[in-house]
Design an enzyme around this catalytic site. Structure first.
Site, PDB file in Angstrom:
ATOM      1  CG  HIS A   1      -1.879  -1.145   1.274  1.00 36.77           C
ATOM      2  ND1 HIS A   1      -1.483  -2.424   1.607  1.00 36.77           N
ATOM      3  CD2 HIS A   1      -3.210  -1.209   1.024  1.00 36.77           C
ATOM      4  CE1 HIS A   1      -2.542  -3.226   1.581  1.00 36.77           C
ATOM      5  NE2 HIS A   1      -3.588  -2.512   1.225  1.00 36.77           N
TER       6      HIS A   1
ATOM      7  CB  SER B   1       7.389   2.820   3.135  1.00 35.10           C
ATOM      8  OG  SER B   1       6.228   2.651   2.346  1.00 35.10           O
TER       9      SER B   1
ATOM     10  N   GLY C   1      -2.965  -4.425  -3.541  1.00 31.66           N
ATOM     11  CA  GLY C   1      -1.716  -4.826  -2.902  1.00 31.66           C
ATOM     12  C   GLY C   1      -1.768  -6.185  -2.260  1.00 31.66           C
TER      13      GLY C   1
ATOM     14  CG  ASP D   1       1.098   2.046   6.015  1.00 32.26           C
ATOM     15  OD1 ASP D   1       0.108   2.042   6.770  1.00 32.26           O
ATOM     16  OD2 ASP D   1       1.827   3.046   5.860  1.00 32.26           O
TER      17      ASP D   1
END
Length: 281
Positions: free
Chosen positions: A41, A98, A142, A162
């Site tokens: 994600h 990230s 995802g 996430d």
């Protein structure tokens, strides 16, 4: 709940999550053999902290905004130092997500697959990763794509999950997917982010993961306390559930917590509580 990366980039929970990610990747880089990073994600990958979403919440000011004096210090742990360096390398008030941090830390033999379901976010993600030859951005679900990618050909790697937790069943879906991913790639390292609005619910969530046979596990949780009177209440706590934490990871995160806790409280003069605990049996 409604959780979009652009509104919360750089907040207290994001900082802890990204320092944990960096600690894992630094561990994987200790061996010459390649690894794969998967971000299920990933969001847009890069966020404007002066943009309308970030300015609307002001959360970055209470997170990454309080850490500027740590940049360049030689007494902070490597995970925190590298995270701050990744942030510093961005320009014009932008902040890395990230996936972009992972892309920066890849070696030529490593690769990243970053995924987001929303077309607008996926387009931004492709742009954020366009400078990194071994990073790929996908527009997809995802959860579904993760299972299709496991096990990775490298047989080493980290999976970052996430989710937005907007759907009523998202907590259970995250548990189901993590359990199946672990079955397919049992030696992988997994980082699963989760919000904490109720301690009992957080315990039940982590306990359900453990009940599925996913182990070993480590919980990293940060609590910044409830908002003082007159301040808008926001999410007070969040956690990262780490599957297969690497050797020395817990100690590294404890060292990072010693620097982060005094600086990430709800107000500048209040500290945050950062704990590392096993989930309930």
């Amino acid at each position: 709940m409604n959780y979009r990366h652009a509104f919360h980039a750089g907040n207290f929970a994001d900082v802890v999550k990204l320092v944990a990610e960096v600690a894992v990747i630094l561990h994987l880089r200790r061996k010459d053999t390649p690894f794969c990073a998967i971000d299920t994600h990933a969001g847009a990958g890069l966020y404007d902290l002066q943009g309308p979403e970030a300015m609307r919440t002001g959360e970055a000011a209470q997170g990454i905004g309080r850490l500027s004096e740590l940049a360049g210090r030689t007494d902070i742990p490597p995970s925190l130092a590298v995270f701050l360096d990744c942030v510093k390398r961005e320009e014009n008030g932008f902040y890395p997500g990230s996936s972009r941090i992972a892309a920066r830390l890849l070696r030529p033999q490593d690769r990243l697959v970053a995924i987001d379901l929303q077309p607008e976010q996926a387009r931004a993600l492709r742009a954020a990763l366009s400078d990194f030859a071994n990073a790929r951005a996908l527009e997809d679900d995802g959860y579904a794509r993760l299972l299709a990618l496991l096990p990775p050909r490298e047989r080493r790697g980290v999976v970052m999950i996430d989710p937005p937790y907007e759907a009523a069943d998202e907590f259970m879906r995250a548990v189901d997917v993590l359990a199946e991913a672990h079955r397919r790639f049992a030696t992988g390292i997994y980082l699963l982010w989760y919000p904490i609005k109720s301690r009992a619910d957080a315990d039940a969530f982590c306990g359900e993961v453990a009940a599925r046979g996913v182990s070993p596990l480590l919980r990293i949780e940060i609590d910044v306390g409830h908002a003082p009177e007159g301040m808008k209440e926001r999410l007070p706590a969040a956690g990262v559930l780490v599957v297969n934490p690497p050797y020395g990871f817990a100690e590294e995160m404890q060292r990072a917590a010693a620097f982060l806790s005094p600086r990430l409280g709800r107000t500048p003069d209040s500290g945050a509580s950062i704990t590392l605990v096993p989930p309930p049996s």
